[in-house]
Structures are given as structure tokens and as C-alpha cells.
Design a protein around this motif. Structure first.
Motif, PDB file in Angstrom:
ATOM      1  N   ASN A 187      27.606  35.669  35.798  1.00 31.70           N
ATOM      2  CA  ASN A 187      26.483  35.360  36.697  1.00 31.70           C
ATOM      3  C   ASN A 187      25.505  34.381  36.029  1.00 31.70           C
ATOM      4  O   ASN A 187      25.046  33.417  36.649  1.00 31.70           O
ATOM      5  CB  ASN A 187      25.737  36.647  37.075  1.00 31.70           C
ATOM      6  N   SER A 220      25.051  43.347  35.292  1.00 31.96           N
ATOM      7  CA  SER A 220      26.165  43.162  36.229  1.00 31.96           C
ATOM      8  C   SER A 220      27.170  44.302  36.064  1.00 31.96           C
ATOM      9  O   SER A 220      27.630  44.583  34.963  1.00 31.96           O
ATOM     10  CB  SER A 220      26.831  41.808  35.960  1.00 31.96           C
ATOM     11  N   VAL A 221      27.496  44.952  37.169  1.00 32.19           N
ATOM     12  CA  VAL A 221      28.392  46.114  37.130  1.00 32.19           C
ATOM     13  C   VAL A 221      29.848  45.675  36.959  1.00 32.19           C
ATOM     14  O   VAL A 221      30.615  46.286  36.228  1.00 32.19           O
ATOM     15  CB  VAL A 221      28.259  46.906  38.467  1.00 32.19           C
ATOM     16  N   HIS A 222      30.211  44.618  37.672  1.00 31.17           N
ATOM     17  CA  HIS A 222      31.637  44.274  37.784  1.00 31.17           C
ATOM     18  C   HIS A 222      32.106  43.175  36.841  1.00 31.17           C
ATOM     19  O   HIS A 222      33.310  42.990  36.675  1.00 31.17           O
ATOM     20  CB  HIS A 222      31.943  43.818  39.225  1.00 31.17           C
ATOM     21  N   LYS A 265      36.737  36.859  38.590  1.00 31.38           N
ATOM     22  CA  LYS A 265      35.610  35.938  38.366  1.00 31.38           C
ATOM     23  C   LYS A 265      35.958  35.107  37.135  1.00 31.38           C
ATOM     24  O   LYS A 265      36.535  35.647  36.198  1.00 31.38           O
ATOM     25  CB  LYS A 265      34.363  36.751  38.014  1.00 31.38           C
ATOM     26  N   SER A 267      22.448  37.913  49.322  1.00 30.07           N
ATOM     27  CA  SER A 267      21.016  38.164  49.482  1.00 30.07           C
ATOM     28  C   SER A 267      20.279  36.991  50.120  1.00 30.07           C
ATOM     29  O   SER A 267      19.312  37.180  50.847  1.00 30.07           O
ATOM     30  CB  SER A 267      20.419  38.457  48.103  1.00 30.07           C
ATOM     31  N   LYS A 278      27.989  44.611  51.487  1.00 37.16           N
ATOM     32  CA  LYS A 278      26.924  43.636  51.215  1.00 37.16           C
ATOM     33  C   LYS A 278      27.322  42.252  51.710  1.00 37.16           C
ATOM     34  O   LYS A 278      28.495  41.985  51.965  1.00 37.16           O
ATOM     35  CB  LYS A 278      26.664  43.572  49.718  1.00 37.16           C
TER      36      LYS A 278
HETATM   37  N1  FAQ Z   1      23.676  39.160  47.098  1.00 37.76           N
HETATM   38  O1  FAQ Z   1      28.355  43.411  39.315  1.00 37.76           O
HETATM   39  P1  FAQ Z   1      27.703  42.284  40.022  1.00 37.76           P
HETATM   40  C1  FAQ Z   1      27.724  30.839  50.752  1.00 37.76           C
HETATM   41  C2  FAQ Z   1      25.886  42.846  44.341  1.00 37.76           C
HETATM   42  S1  FAQ Z   1      28.777  31.902  49.999  1.00 37.76           S
HETATM   43  C3  FAQ Z   1      24.096  40.386  47.500  1.00 37.76           C
HETATM   44  O2  FAQ Z   1      27.209  41.149  39.188  1.00 37.76           O
HETATM   45  P2  FAQ Z   1      29.854  40.677  41.113  1.00 37.76           P
HETATM   46  C4  FAQ Z   1      28.268  29.782  51.643  1.00 37.76           C
HETATM   47  C5  FAQ Z   1      27.370  42.939  44.054  1.00 37.76           C
HETATM   48  O3  FAQ Z   1      28.127  42.733  45.238  1.00 37.76           O
HETATM   49  C6  FAQ Z   1      27.720  32.997  49.084  1.00 37.76           C
HETATM   50  N2  FAQ Z   1      24.700  41.253  46.661  1.00 37.76           N
HETATM   51  O4  FAQ Z   1      28.675  41.750  41.182  1.00 37.76           O
HETATM   52  C7  FAQ Z   1      27.291  29.473  52.697  1.00 37.76           C
HETATM   53  C8  FAQ Z   1      27.462  44.334  43.492  1.00 37.76           C
HETATM   54  O5  FAQ Z   1      27.389  45.291  44.540  1.00 37.76           O
HETATM   55  P3  FAQ Z   1      28.678  46.165  45.009  1.00 37.76           P
HETATM   56  C9  FAQ Z   1      28.474  34.171  48.664  1.00 37.76           C
HETATM   57  C10 FAQ Z   1      24.884  40.838  45.386  1.00 37.76           C
HETATM   58  O6  FAQ Z   1      30.595  40.828  42.378  1.00 37.76           O
HETATM   59  C11 FAQ Z   1      26.270  28.567  52.475  1.00 37.76           C
HETATM   60  C12 FAQ Z   1      26.159  44.472  42.722  1.00 37.76           C
HETATM   61  O7  FAQ Z   1      25.257  43.537  43.286  1.00 37.76           O
HETATM   62  N3  FAQ Z   1      29.360  33.813  47.588  1.00 37.76           N
HETATM   63  O8  FAQ Z   1      26.596  31.010  50.507  1.00 37.76           O
HETATM   64  C13 FAQ Z   1      24.488  39.577  44.934  1.00 37.76           C
HETATM   65  O9  FAQ Z   1      30.597  40.786  39.847  1.00 37.76           O
HETATM   66  C14 FAQ Z   1      25.358  28.284  53.493  1.00 37.76           C
HETATM   67  C15 FAQ Z   1      26.318  44.215  41.222  1.00 37.76           C
HETATM   68  O10 FAQ Z   1      26.497  42.836  40.915  1.00 37.76           O
HETATM   69  C16 FAQ Z   1      30.206  34.707  47.093  1.00 37.76           C
HETATM   70  O11 FAQ Z   1      30.266  35.828  47.557  1.00 37.76           O
HETATM   71  C17 FAQ Z   1      23.860  38.722  45.850  1.00 37.76           C
HETATM   72  N4  FAQ Z   1      23.412  37.507  45.519  1.00 37.76           N
HETATM   73  O12 FAQ Z   1      29.086  39.262  41.072  1.00 37.76           O
HETATM   74  C18 FAQ Z   1      27.422  30.076  53.932  1.00 37.76           C
HETATM   75  C19 FAQ Z   1      31.107  34.247  45.967  1.00 37.76           C
HETATM   76  N5  FAQ Z   1      24.809  39.470  43.629  1.00 37.76           N
HETATM   77  O13 FAQ Z   1      29.673  45.178  45.584  1.00 37.76           O
HETATM   78  C20 FAQ Z   1      26.525  29.770  54.958  1.00 37.76           C
HETATM   79  C21 FAQ Z   1      32.043  35.322  45.519  1.00 37.76           C
HETATM   80  C22 FAQ Z   1      25.387  40.650  43.273  1.00 37.76           C
HETATM   81  O14 FAQ Z   1      29.183  46.876  43.794  1.00 37.76           O
HETATM   82  C23 FAQ Z   1      25.497  28.864  54.735  1.00 37.76           C
HETATM   83  N6  FAQ Z   1      31.346  36.369  44.866  1.00 37.76           N
HETATM   84  N7  FAQ Z   1      25.409  41.457  44.341  1.00 37.76           N
HETATM   85  O15 FAQ Z   1      28.131  47.069  46.065  1.00 37.76           O
HETATM   86  C24 FAQ Z   1      31.017  36.367  43.541  1.00 37.76           C
HETATM   87  O16 FAQ Z   1      31.262  35.411  42.837  1.00 37.76           O
HETATM   88  C25 FAQ Z   1      30.373  37.607  42.976  1.00 37.76           C
HETATM   89  O17 FAQ Z   1      30.594  38.657  43.897  1.00 37.76           O
HETATM   90  C26 FAQ Z   1      28.853  37.447  42.678  1.00 37.76           C
HETATM   91  C27 FAQ Z   1      28.322  38.816  42.178  1.00 37.76           C
HETATM   92  C28 FAQ Z   1      28.627  36.403  41.600  1.00 37.76           C
HETATM   93  C29 FAQ Z   1      28.065  37.067  43.931  1.00 37.76           C
END
Ligand code: FAQ
Length: 327
Positions: free
Chosen positions: A237, A221-223, A233, A125, A122
Motif C-alpha cells: 500500500n 494492512s491485514v492482507h 498484490k 473509500s 467493501k
Molecule cells: N477503500 O489489508 P488491506 C477505481 C480494506 S478502482 C475501502 O491493506 P488489501 C477505478 C480492505 O479491503 C479502485 N476499503 O487490504 C475508478 C480490507 O478489508 P477486508 C479500487 C479498503 O486488499 C476510477 C481492509 O481495508 N481499486 O477507482 C481500502 O491488501 C474512477 C484492510 O486493508 C482496487 O480495488 C480502500 N481504499 O489492500 C472507477 C484495486 N483500502 O476486505 C470509477 C485492487 C483497504 O478485509 C471512477 N485492490 N481497504 O474487509 C487492491 O489493490 C487492494 O485491495 C487495496 C487494499 C490496495 C485497495
């Protein structure tokens, strides 16, 4: 203390009595706020969960270049073009820091990128929504980078050393990104009536997808439970989403724009704004590949990968030549 926390987080998190001695020692290090480094022992689940999150974070940075890259040639002034170019280039760099951090966990960058290109992995979104006009460049910088910062500032305290250190640098650059976005919004919302209407329209369209960036509601939230216990984390969320709403609504008011959510209201006792849920059915559809731009984004990345093969081959040949010369 820890046992209570674990029991309350539920969802597959082991209670201390179910852990091996090694797992208990590992958890104690996490609870004491120590950083885990690449050569330290770690549970398989910790490693896998980190690779998942860091690589998807990296993919988001890389795919995230597309909606803005699209506007570099159409920026209204030379100054705006230079700023946008620098920002998009920064996002590529963020992808590289994150892939490097993931590689310290024993995975190969090529495999991670294959997972992105095949649609298996992924990315955020938000990047499956189109950027229709120049006001969207303001709204993306302000809202999307703004939401990313809320999350990433917290992630500076994540338990994995290389991820945490990557976040420190990324956050410095992201704050420039958010400011340039807000600056565009300031100009447009204090410009002509048509410009102000464009700013409002961009806000209306990107507000809900920005709220979705924080992931599904905590209950779905799964994780989160395990990721919070391991400090992969450091906020849930819903906590991130609330922080974003609280910091952004006063900015909307400062711009003289309307909050796109009629239910948004400040609770003076708690200091927090109430807000409406985004359309979660839409969120899950986007995750399944059915957002407005999913197909285009993956196609663009695949084409870039194929067309960039000669460059990667050249770099590899050069590196091998240098290695041979050094031997
Ligand atoms: N989109 O169990 P949870 C940026 C998935 S950086 C897509 O709650 P988790 C800079 C999730 O992967 C933006 N998928 O997941 C920029 C899981 O699927 P999986 C990115 C999503 O990981 C600006 C499933 O849903 N930032 O924008 C989304 O505990 C401008 C279940 O969800 C990060 O990645 C979503 N929105 O919490 C660049 C920060 N939400 O993997 C260019 C680091 C959830 O089991 C231009 N990541 N899913 O198949 C995080 O903090 C966490 O991964 C969350 C999700 C909070 C995003």
C-alpha cells in the motif's frame, strides 16, 4: 531465498516447512512467475483472498460510476458530455470484466452483488466523497483514475491469469480517463481566477481521499503479507501511495496549483517526495460506513438493482428461449 522472504513478511504467511507438498508446488509456480488459471489447484486461502479483492475491485468500478454519473446531465459542453458518458460507461464495463474474473473462482455474480447491496462487501473509500462541481470531474479523472492506474498497472503482473488479463484492458481505458481529467484541470487552471480557484478547491478536497485509495499504512494492512507472497498484490500500500505522490506533485506544479500538503518536499537523493499522512481515523470511519456519502451510494445501488429487475428477467428469459431452440 523464498524462506527468507516469507519470514520477513510475517503476519500469518506459512514458512515452506509448514506447507503441504501441494502448497509448496503452488508457491514455486508463483515464485517462478507462472500464471495460475481457473482449473489449476490453488489453496483455499488464495481463492478466498482473490474473490475478496477482485469482487471489491469490481464493486468499486460499479459504485464509482455514481459520483461522475451525477454530472453527465450538467457537463458544460456537448463534447465534455460525450467524453464523460463514455468514461462512466467504461467503468461499468470494468465492473463486468472483474465480476467475470471473480466468477472463474467458483462464486456467483448474484451473491457478490448481494454482498455489495447489503453493505457486507467493501468498495473503494474514495467513492464515499461527494462531487460538488464541474472541477471535481477534472480532479476525479486526474487523481482518482490516476491512483487507480498506479495500482492497476502493477496488478497486470498479478499471479491470477483472468485478473491479470482483465487489468491489461482496464489500464488502456483508464489512461484515457486520467487524461480527460487532466485536460479539464488544464482548462480550469488556465481559465479565469474563479475557475482556477475551483480547480484548487477540488484538488484540496480530493487529494487526501486519493491517498487513502491505496489502503491503510503497511504496518496496519491485514492482507498485504499473504497477498504479496501469493502475488495477488505486487506492491504494498505504501509503495503505491509513494508512486502516486511522486508522479502527481510535478503535475500539480505544471498546472500552476498549490500542493495541498505543506510538508511535501522532493528528496533529491532518493528522487521521492515526502508527504503527510492522510487522516487515518477518517479513513477507518469511511470503511465502517460513516463517510459523507456511504448511505447515499448504497441506496442508489439498491434502487438501481430493484428497478433493473425487469431487464435482468428479460435477458434471462431470452437466454433460456435461445437455449431451448438450440436443443
Ligand atoms: N477503500 O489489508 P488491506 C477505481 C480494506 S478502482 C475501502 O491493506 P488489501 C477505478 C480492505 O479491503 C479502485 N476499503 O487490504 C475508478 C480490507 O478489508 P477486508 C479500487 C479498503 O486488499 C476510477 C481492509 O481495508 N481499486 O477507482 C481500502 O491488501 C474512477 C484492510 O486493508 C482496487 O480495488 C480502500 N481504499 O489492500 C472507477 C484495486 N483500502 O476486505 C470509477 C485492487 C483497504 O478485509 C471512477 N485492490 N481497504 O474487509 C487492491 O489493490 C487492494 O485491495 C487495496 C487494499 C490496495 C485497495
Amino acid at each position: 531465498m523464498y524462506a527468507q522472504e516469507v519470514k520477513s513478511t510475517g503476519k500469518g504467511v506459512k514458512a515452506p516447512e509448514e506447507m503441504s507438498v501441494q502448497e509448496r508446488a503452488f508457491q514455486a509456480r508463483i515464485d517462478a512467475g507462472e500464471k495460475i488459471e481457473p482449473k489449476d489447484w490453488m489453496p483455499d486461502g488464495y481463492r478466498k483472498n482473490l474473490v475478496r479483492q477482485i469482487s471489491q475491485h469490481g464493486h468499486s468500478e460499479v459504485v464509482g460510476q455514481l459520483p461522475e454519473g451525477n454530472w453527465i446531465t450538467r457537463a458544460p459542453t456537448l463534447e465534455r458530455k460525450a467524453i464523460l458518458l463514455a468514461k462512466v460507461q467504461d467503468e461499468a464495463g470494468h465492473g463486468l470484466y472483474l465480476y467475470s474474473a471473480a466468477e472463474t473462482l467458483g462464486v456467483s455474480r448474484a451473491d457478490l452483488i448481494d454482498d455489495l447491496l447489503s453493505g457486507k462487501a467493501k468498495y473503494s473509500s474514495i467513492f464515499n466523497y461527494p462531487t460538488l462541481n464541474w472541477a471535481d470531474m477534472g480532479a476525479v479523472g486526474w487523481l482518482v483514475d490516476g491512483a487507480a492506474i498506479v495500482n492497476q498497472v502493477a496488478l497486470q503482473r498479478t499471479s491470477y491469469g483472468p485478473y491479470s488479463r482483465a487489468m491489461v484492458r482496464i489500464c488502456k481505458e483508464e489512461s484515457f480517463h486520467a487524461r480527460q481529467g487532466f485536460d479539464i484541470m488544464m482548462k480550469m487552471s488556465s481559465g479565469t481566477a474563479a475557475q482556477k480557484a475551483m480547480a484548487q478547491d477540488a484538488l484540496n478536497r480530493l487529494w487526501w481521499p486519493a491517498l487513502m485509495m491505496f489502503g491503510p499504512p503497511d504496518a496496519e494492512s491485514v492482507h498485504s503479507a499473504q497477498s504479496m507472497a501469493w502475488k495477488i498484490k505486487v506492491m504494498t500500500n505504501d509503495e503505491g501511495r509513494q508512486k502516486f505522490v511522486d508522479q502527481t506533485i510535478p503535475q500539480i506544479e505544471y498546472l500552476g496549483l498549490e500542493v495541498p500538503d505543506s510538508a511535501a518536499k522532493l528528496n533529491r537523493e532518493t528522487g521521492h517526495y515526502s508527504y503527510s499522512d492522510p487522516d487515518w481515523a477518517e479513513f477507518f470511519a469511511v470503511l465502517k460506513g460513516n463517510g459523507p456519502c456511504n448511505v447515499d451510494r448504497l441506496r442508489a445501488r439498491n434502487i438501481a438493482h430493484i428497478e433493473g429487475a425487469w431487464f435482468r428477467d428479460g435477458l434471462m428469459a431470452h437466454a433460456q428461449k435461445q437455449q431451448l431452440a438450440a436443443e
